[in-house]
Motif scaffolding. Structure first.
Motif, PDB file in Angstrom:
ATOM      1  N   GLU A  36     -67.068 -81.116 -19.641  1.00 37.74           N
ATOM      2  CA  GLU A  36     -67.103 -79.808 -18.987  1.00 37.74           C
ATOM      3  C   GLU A  36     -66.091 -79.711 -17.847  1.00 37.74           C
ATOM      4  N   ASN A  37     -65.875 -80.805 -17.129  1.00 35.96           N
ATOM      5  CA  ASN A  37     -64.991 -80.814 -15.966  1.00 35.96           C
ATOM      6  C   ASN A  37     -63.744 -81.648 -16.212  1.00 35.96           C
ATOM      7  N   VAL A  38     -63.208 -81.583 -17.425  1.00 40.17           N
ATOM      8  CA  VAL A  38     -62.095 -82.464 -17.787  1.00 40.17           C
ATOM      9  C   VAL A  38     -60.843 -82.154 -16.967  1.00 40.17           C
ATOM     10  N   ASP A  39     -60.618 -80.911 -16.585  1.00 34.33           N
ATOM     11  CA  ASP A  39     -59.436 -80.580 -15.780  1.00 34.33           C
ATOM     12  C   ASP A  39     -59.486 -81.254 -14.420  1.00 34.33           C
ATOM     13  N   ARG A  40     -60.619 -81.143 -13.754  1.00 39.75           N
ATOM     14  CA  ARG A  40     -60.775 -81.757 -12.435  1.00 39.75           C
ATOM     15  C   ARG A  40     -60.724 -83.280 -12.532  1.00 39.75           C
ATOM     16  N   LEU A  41     -61.382 -83.827 -13.545  1.00 35.69           N
ATOM     17  CA  LEU A  41     -61.381 -85.271 -13.755  1.00 35.69           C
ATOM     18  C   LEU A  41     -59.969 -85.778 -14.034  1.00 35.69           C
ATOM     19  N   LEU A  92     -71.345 -89.192 -33.583  1.00 36.38           N
ATOM     20  CA  LEU A  92     -71.168 -88.040 -32.697  1.00 36.38           C
ATOM     21  C   LEU A  92     -70.804 -88.470 -31.278  1.00 36.38           C
ATOM     22  N   GLY A  93     -71.419 -89.555 -30.812  1.00 37.09           N
ATOM     23  CA  GLY A  93     -71.079 -90.076 -29.486  1.00 37.09           C
ATOM     24  C   GLY A  93     -69.648 -90.588 -29.425  1.00 37.09           C
ATOM     25  N   GLU A  94     -69.216 -91.286 -30.472  1.00 37.15           N
ATOM     26  CA  GLU A  94     -67.836 -91.782 -30.526  1.00 37.15           C
ATOM     27  C   GLU A  94     -66.847 -90.627 -30.544  1.00 37.15           C
ATOM     28  N   ARG A  95     -67.163 -89.580 -31.289  1.00 33.76           N
ATOM     29  CA  ARG A  95     -66.279 -88.399 -31.331  1.00 33.76           C
ATOM     30  C   ARG A  95     -66.161 -87.745 -29.961  1.00 33.76           C
ATOM     31  N   LYS A  96     -67.283 -87.654 -29.250  1.00 30.95           N
ATOM     32  CA  LYS A  96     -67.263 -87.043 -27.919  1.00 30.95           C
ATOM     33  C   LYS A  96     -66.394 -87.858 -26.971  1.00 30.95           C
ATOM     34  N   LEU A  97     -66.569 -89.182 -26.973  1.00 29.88           N
ATOM     35  CA  LEU A  97     -65.759 -90.040 -26.105  1.00 29.88           C
ATOM     36  C   LEU A  97     -64.282 -89.990 -26.493  1.00 29.88           C
ATOM     37  N   ARG A  98     -64.004 -89.966 -27.791  1.00 26.94           N
ATOM     38  CA  ARG A  98     -62.607 -89.893 -28.250  1.00 26.94           C
ATOM     39  C   ARG A  98     -61.976 -88.560 -27.854  1.00 26.94           C
ATOM     40  N   ARG A  99     -62.746 -87.479 -27.953  1.00 29.51           N
ATOM     41  CA  ARG A  99     -62.246 -86.153 -27.574  1.00 29.51           C
ATOM     42  C   ARG A  99     -61.936 -86.092 -26.076  1.00 29.51           C
ATOM     43  N   VAL A 100     -62.824 -86.631 -25.241  1.00 31.55           N
ATOM     44  CA  VAL A 100     -62.584 -86.645 -23.794  1.00 31.55           C
ATOM     45  C   VAL A 100     -61.363 -87.507 -23.475  1.00 31.55           C
ATOM     46  N   THR A 101     -61.242 -88.655 -24.139  1.00 36.43           N
ATOM     47  CA  THR A 101     -60.085 -89.530 -23.927  1.00 36.43           C
ATOM     48  C   THR A 101     -58.796 -88.814 -24.292  1.00 36.43           C
ATOM     49  N   ALA A 102     -58.779 -88.144 -25.432  1.00 33.03           N
ATOM     50  CA  ALA A 102     -57.580 -87.413 -25.860  1.00 33.03           C
ATOM     51  C   ALA A 102     -57.229 -86.297 -24.882  1.00 33.03           C
ATOM     52  N   GLU A 103     -58.234 -85.594 -24.381  1.00 35.26           N
ATOM     53  CA  GLU A 103     -57.973 -84.516 -23.426  1.00 35.26           C
ATOM     54  C   GLU A 103     -57.429 -85.063 -22.109  1.00 35.26           C
ATOM     55  N   LEU A 104     -57.979 -86.195 -21.641  1.00 37.73           N
ATOM     56  CA  LEU A 104     -57.465 -86.807 -20.416  1.00 37.73           C
ATOM     57  C   LEU A 104     -56.010 -87.217 -20.582  1.00 37.73           C
ATOM     58  N   VAL A 105     -55.719 -87.918 -21.674  1.00 37.85           N
ATOM     59  CA  VAL A 105     -54.356 -88.407 -21.900  1.00 37.85           C
ATOM     60  C   VAL A 105     -53.390 -87.243 -22.078  1.00 37.85           C
ATOM     61  N   GLU A 106     -53.820 -86.203 -22.763  1.00 37.59           N
ATOM     62  CA  GLU A 106     -52.964 -85.026 -22.946  1.00 37.59           C
ATOM     63  C   GLU A 106     -52.639 -84.365 -21.613  1.00 37.59           C
ATOM     64  N   ARG A 107     -53.628 -84.239 -20.759  1.00 42.21           N
ATOM     65  CA  ARG A 107     -53.394 -83.611 -19.453  1.00 42.21           C
ATOM     66  C   ARG A 107     -52.507 -84.492 -18.569  1.00 42.21           C
ATOM     67  N   TRP A 108     -52.697 -85.807 -18.635  1.00 39.43           N
ATOM     68  CA  TRP A 108     -51.836 -86.706 -17.867  1.00 39.43           C
ATOM     69  C   TRP A 108     -50.395 -86.604 -18.350  1.00 39.43           C
ATOM     70  N   SER A 109     -50.214 -86.543 -19.645  1.00 41.02           N
ATOM     71  CA  SER A 109     -48.874 -86.445 -20.212  1.00 41.02           C
ATOM     72  C   SER A 109     -48.230 -85.109 -19.845  1.00 41.02           C
ATOM     73  N   ASP A 110     -48.997 -84.024 -19.945  1.00 37.45           N
ATOM     74  CA  ASP A 110     -48.481 -82.702 -19.588  1.00 37.45           C
ATOM     75  C   ASP A 110     -48.105 -82.614 -18.115  1.00 37.45           C
ATOM     76  N   ALA A 111     -48.807 -83.377 -17.282  1.00 40.86           N
ATOM     77  CA  ALA A 111     -48.543 -83.347 -15.841  1.00 40.86           C
ATOM     78  C   ALA A 111     -47.357 -84.224 -15.459  1.00 40.86           C
ATOM     79  N   GLY A 112     -46.810 -84.958 -16.415  1.00 39.55           N
ATOM     80  CA  GLY A 112     -45.632 -85.771 -16.118  1.00 39.55           C
ATOM     81  C   GLY A 112     -45.873 -87.253 -16.116  1.00 39.55           C
ATOM     82  N   GLY A 113     -47.086 -87.684 -16.402  1.00 40.86           N
ATOM     83  CA  GLY A 113     -47.360 -89.115 -16.470  1.00 40.86           C
ATOM     84  C   GLY A 113     -46.774 -89.716 -17.732  1.00 40.86           C
TER      85      GLY A 113
END
Length: 167
Positions: free
Chosen positions: A143-148, A66-87
């Motif tokens: 919870e604060n993935v957008d700001r992060l 469950l901990g690995e899934r949470k970290l993987r989910r946060v990582t995927a959300e960060l990378v997705e937002r970076w990619s969407d923003a033009g990174g």
């Protein structure tokens, strides 16, 4: 989602983050389960110790998963937002040694290492780029993935863009 100052760069990121189990956590779970089960031998016999070992091992591995899934989910959300923003994201891979739950996000600006402690009640997320790292509670990061994502995007991707503009 587009952050201010984003460009139209793209990379070869497939949109997935691979699983990454931590052999150290699995070994700790097995050792703790064995020690706790051995306490049951004088009181309940080997059968009770075996049942205790299986239950404690299953619980410990579930907490790690469950901990690995949470970290993987946060990582995927960060990378997705970076990619969407033009990174530009060239790819995401797990570290090869299997001794840590962490991923390497490959960018033209350098590798970003995202990982942490994969134990769900106390999961911690860590992000490291160019030798500078930060650690936070994984639940808070989720919870604060957008700001992060926006803060990290500015540090990772916009520093290079600013340097190129000043030339």
């Amino acid at each position: 989602m587009q952050f201010e100052g984003s460009s139209d760069r793209t990379g070869d990121w497939s949109g997935t983050v691979p699983t990454a189990f931590d052999a150290r956590v699995v070994a700790l779970v097995l050792a703790t389960a064995a020690l706790a089960a051995s306490v049951n031998v004088p009181h309940g016999g080997f059968a009770m110790a075996g049942v205790a070992f299986l239950l404690l091992t299953a619980g410990g591995l579930a907490v790690h998963w469950l901990g690995e899934r949470k970290l993987r989910r946060v990582t995927a959300e960060l990378v997705e937002r970076w990619s969407d923003a033009g990174g530009t994201i060239d790819g995401v891979s797990r570290t090869s040694d299997g001794m840590r739950t962490e991923w390497v996000v490959h960018t033209p600006d350098g590798d970003v290492t995202v990982g942490g402690v994969p134990v769900v009640p106390m999961a911690r997320l860590s992000v490291e780029w160019q030798g500078v790292g930060d650690t936070m509670d994984a639940g808070e990061a989720e919870e604060n993935v957008d700001r992060l994502a926006e803060t990290l995007y500015e540090e990772i991707f916009e520093i290079r863009a600013t340097a190129e503009q000043t030339r």
